[in-house]
Write an enzyme that holds these catalytic residues in place. Structure first.
Site, mmCIF file in Angstrom:
data_model
loop_
_atom_site.group_PDB
_atom_site.id
_atom_site.type_symbol
_atom_site.label_atom_id
_atom_site.label_comp_id
_atom_site.label_asym_id
_atom_site.label_seq_id
_atom_site.Cartn_x
_atom_site.Cartn_y
_atom_site.Cartn_z
ATOM 1 N N HIS A 147 0.827 -1.210 0.000
ATOM 2 C CA HIS A 147 0.000 0.000 0.000
ATOM 3 C C HIS A 147 0.856 1.253 0.000
ATOM 4 O O HIS A 147 2.067 1.203 0.088
ATOM 5 C CB HIS A 147 -0.994 -0.008 1.156
ATOM 6 C CG HIS A 147 -0.381 0.041 2.529
ATOM 7 N ND1 HIS A 147 0.347 -1.001 3.051
ATOM 8 C CD2 HIS A 147 -0.403 0.996 3.483
ATOM 9 C CE1 HIS A 147 0.748 -0.681 4.275
ATOM 10 N NE2 HIS A 147 0.312 0.533 4.558
ATOM 11 N N HIS A 149 1.295 3.933 2.013
ATOM 12 C CA HIS A 149 1.953 4.625 3.130
ATOM 13 C C HIS A 149 3.473 4.589 2.960
ATOM 14 O O HIS A 149 4.034 3.579 2.546
ATOM 15 C CB HIS A 149 1.557 3.994 4.467
ATOM 16 C CG HIS A 149 0.111 4.232 4.812
ATOM 17 N ND1 HIS A 149 -0.580 3.430 5.681
ATOM 18 C CD2 HIS A 149 -0.747 5.188 4.393
ATOM 19 C CE1 HIS A 149 -1.829 3.885 5.785
ATOM 20 N NE2 HIS A 149 -1.953 4.953 5.013
ATOM 21 N N ASP A 151 5.933 4.337 4.859
ATOM 22 C CA ASP A 151 6.762 3.334 5.538
ATOM 23 C C ASP A 151 6.669 1.967 4.857
ATOM 24 O O ASP A 151 7.204 0.982 5.366
ATOM 25 C CB ASP A 151 6.425 3.260 7.038
ATOM 26 C CG ASP A 151 5.001 2.838 7.321
ATOM 27 O OD1 ASP A 151 4.113 3.180 6.523
ATOM 28 O OD2 ASP A 151 4.771 2.168 8.339
ATOM 29 N N HIS A 152 5.964 1.887 3.724
ATOM 30 C CA HIS A 152 5.948 0.667 2.918
ATOM 31 C C HIS A 152 6.416 0.928 1.485
ATOM 32 O O HIS A 152 7.046 0.096 0.868
ATOM 33 C CB HIS A 152 4.542 0.057 2.890
ATOM 34 C CG HIS A 152 4.107 -0.414 4.240
ATOM 35 N ND1 HIS A 152 4.118 -1.738 4.620
ATOM 36 C CD2 HIS A 152 3.708 0.276 5.334
ATOM 37 C CE1 HIS A 152 3.724 -1.841 5.877
ATOM 38 N NE2 HIS A 152 3.476 -0.638 6.343
ATOM 39 N N HIS A 205 -7.430 -0.833 5.311
ATOM 40 C CA HIS A 205 -6.358 -0.001 5.865
ATOM 41 C C HIS A 205 -6.131 1.185 4.926
ATOM 42 O O HIS A 205 -6.052 2.332 5.355
ATOM 43 C CB HIS A 205 -5.105 -0.843 6.014
ATOM 44 C CG HIS A 205 -3.945 -0.128 6.645
ATOM 45 N ND1 HIS A 205 -3.942 0.256 7.958
ATOM 46 C CD2 HIS A 205 -2.765 0.287 6.134
ATOM 47 C CE1 HIS A 205 -2.805 0.875 8.229
ATOM 48 N NE2 HIS A 205 -2.067 0.911 7.138
ATOM 49 N N ASP A 229 -0.098 -4.276 5.999
ATOM 50 C CA ASP A 229 -0.767 -3.816 7.215
ATOM 51 C C ASP A 229 -2.202 -4.323 7.315
ATOM 52 O O ASP A 229 -3.037 -3.711 7.965
ATOM 53 C CB ASP A 229 -0.757 -2.278 7.280
ATOM 54 C CG ASP A 229 0.588 -1.739 7.750
ATOM 55 O OD1 ASP A 229 1.495 -2.549 8.054
ATOM 56 O OD2 ASP A 229 0.746 -0.507 7.813
ATOM 57 N N HIS A 267 4.972 -5.461 10.195
ATOM 58 C CA HIS A 267 5.524 -4.850 11.407
ATOM 59 C C HIS A 267 5.788 -5.869 12.507
ATOM 60 O O HIS A 267 5.144 -6.911 12.562
ATOM 61 C CB HIS A 267 4.556 -3.796 11.971
ATOM 62 C CG HIS A 267 4.383 -2.615 11.088
ATOM 63 N ND1 HIS A 267 5.262 -1.549 11.084
ATOM 64 C CD2 HIS A 267 3.443 -2.323 10.164
ATOM 65 C CE1 HIS A 267 4.856 -0.664 10.194
ATOM 66 N NE2 HIS A 267 3.761 -1.097 9.617
HETATM 67 C C1 NAG Z 1 2.932 1.939 11.156
HETATM 68 C C2 NAG Z 1 4.307 2.520 11.149
HETATM 69 O O1 NAG Z 1 4.539 3.542 10.575
HETATM 70 N N1 NAG Z 1 5.241 1.818 11.790
HETATM 71 C C3 NAG Z 1 6.583 2.210 12.009
HETATM 72 C C4 NAG Z 1 7.461 2.085 10.784
HETATM 73 O O2 NAG Z 1 8.617 2.816 10.952
HETATM 74 C C5 NAG Z 1 8.406 4.159 11.249
HETATM 75 C C6 NAG Z 1 9.699 4.924 11.109
HETATM 76 O O3 NAG Z 1 10.699 4.485 11.963
HETATM 77 C C7 NAG Z 1 7.838 4.263 12.622
HETATM 78 O O4 NAG Z 1 7.656 5.596 13.008
HETATM 79 C C8 NAG Z 1 6.514 3.570 12.610
HETATM 80 O O5 NAG Z 1 6.005 3.499 13.924
#
Ligand code: NAG
Ligand code: NAG
Ligand code: NAG
Length: 361
Positions: A147, A149, A151-152, A205, A229, A267
């Site tokens: 997705h 976001h 962080d992916h 999500h 996620d 995660h």
């Molecule tokens: C859901 C999310 O964003 N999880 C973690 C992934 O990494 C980032 C950056 O270090 C964290 O802030 C997030 O909590």
């Protein structure tokens, strides 16, 4: 394009509030810590609208990208060799390597060892993923993005620059950076001779969330699910862009897969998630044993993936909305005029609400 002054002003205020909320959201801070202080009441009243402003800024604007870059820099300083220690799993010529990135996220490198071709799921930190590819001496053929976001998806473009023939897969609705191959439900993706993935459309999500199932029949082993996620060990993602019915049908897609499927989530949330499940169903022995094992692993900062879907179906409350024990624990009952699926959606909604309060991730 120039914006009128008033939008800049609104944007400025929203950015400050937004930044603050993004910080709170992503740092995964417990809510109780925010219930004190003079701002508490104001916060309570403005929380929902501000949350959505923050979320939109994070998901739809450059501000989110800047925030992600900062998080990445901080995480690299804090965990120079990754937040957890991981081990590759090898099954009949297929090698799966969890790459710890950012502060608690995982990317996965999946290698067809005979052809030395690889795919990667959610390469959030391109640098860590690239070192893994170099160490293994493999060529990156495909990025499978669950997705949008950051962080992916934040590493897609940088990796694509290094591997020009690499294809980038994901759902068009999710605005995936660098996307070259848009997917729809049940599309297949082949890499090398033995890697065959099936993509499933699992919104909730985000509107375009996808999960990827590596088909075990091709190499004679268990299948592997890369769930982004949608599902975590004993948990599920937050319903940012879908209601409980949408999320339920996505979770049912996971529930319908074979029990021996290995689960590789986005995660490292196992410990929190199992503690939350323990509050709901304290008597469950399977869960208790898993928790003890997870505590041992986390004590040595070891990765807790993969679990199996057989295990998840026993202790993951988000895959158990049909279970009477759980419904009772939540104090819910099916109404006379309510069909089974709507009832289960209501169970899921209540479950997610409690999890948001317990720990908002
Ligand atoms: C859901 C999310 O964003 N999880 C973690 C992934 O990494 C980032 C950056 O270090 C964290 O802030 C997030 O909590
Ligand atoms: C949930 O969202 C879906 C898709 O947007 C919609 O069709 C459905 O009516 C919604 N359900 C409820 C209960 O709001
Ligand atoms: C606990 O898990 C078992 C499977 O091991 C399941 O059948 C049962 O419904 C669960 N019970 C409770 C009370 O949590």
């Amino acid at each position: 394009m120039a914006l009128p002054d008033w939008t800049l002003c609104v944007f400025g205020v929203a950015s400050v509030c937004g930044g603050f909320y993004i910080y709170r959201l992503l740092s995964g801070g417990r809510r109780s810590a925010w219930n004190r202080g003079p701002l508490a009441e104001l916060m309570a009243r403005t929380e929902r609208p501000l949350f959505w402003i923050a979320y939109s800024l994070y998901a739809r604007t450059k501000l989110g990208y800047v925030f992600y870059k900062r998080q990445m820099k901080k995480a690299r300083e804090k965990y120079p060799s990754g937040h957890s220690r991981t081990q590759p799993t090898t099954i009949n010529g297929i090698k799966i390597i969890p790459v710890p990135v950012l502060s608690d996220n995982y990317s996965y490198v999946i290698i067809d060892t005979a052809s030395s071709l690889a795919a990667v799921v959610d390469p959030a930190d391109p640098q860590s993923v690239q070192s893994c590819l170099e160490e293994e001496g493999v060529t990156l053929e495909a990025i499978l993005c669950t997705h949008k976001h950051w962080d992916h998806s934040g590493g897609n473009r940088a990796l694509k620059r290094l591997h020009s023939s690499c294809r980038v897969y994901g759902n068009l609705m999710d605005n995936i950076p660098g996307l070259t191959h848009p997917l729809t439900d049940k599309d297949t993706i082949d890499v090398g001779t033995k890697l065959r993935f099936r993509a499933f459309y699992t919104p909730g999500h985000t509107v375009g969330h996808m999960i990827y199932l590596l088909d075990g029949r091709v190499f004679g082993g268990p299948s592997s699910l890369f769930s982004g996620d949608l599902v975590f060990l004993s948990g599920c993602g937050r319903m940012f862009e879908g209601n409980a019915s949408t999320m339920l049908s996505s979770l049912d897609t996971v529930g319908s897969l074979n029990d021996d499927t290995l689960l590789w989530p986005g995660h490292e949330y196992a410990e929190d998630n199992l503690l939350f499940a323990a509050e709901l169903e304290p008597g469950n022995i399977t869960r208790e044993q898993k928790l003890q094992w997870v505590l041992q692993q986390r004590g040595q900062r070891l990765c807790t993936s993969p679990s199996t879907l057989a295990e998840e179906k026993q202790y993951n409350p988000f895959l158990r909305s049909h279970a009477q024990d759980l419904q009772q624990a939540l104090g819910l009952q099916q109404n006379h005029d309510e069909d089974w699926t709507s009832y289960r959606a209501r169970v899921l909604e209540e479950l997610r609400r409690r999890k948001d309060i317990y720990k908002s991730r």
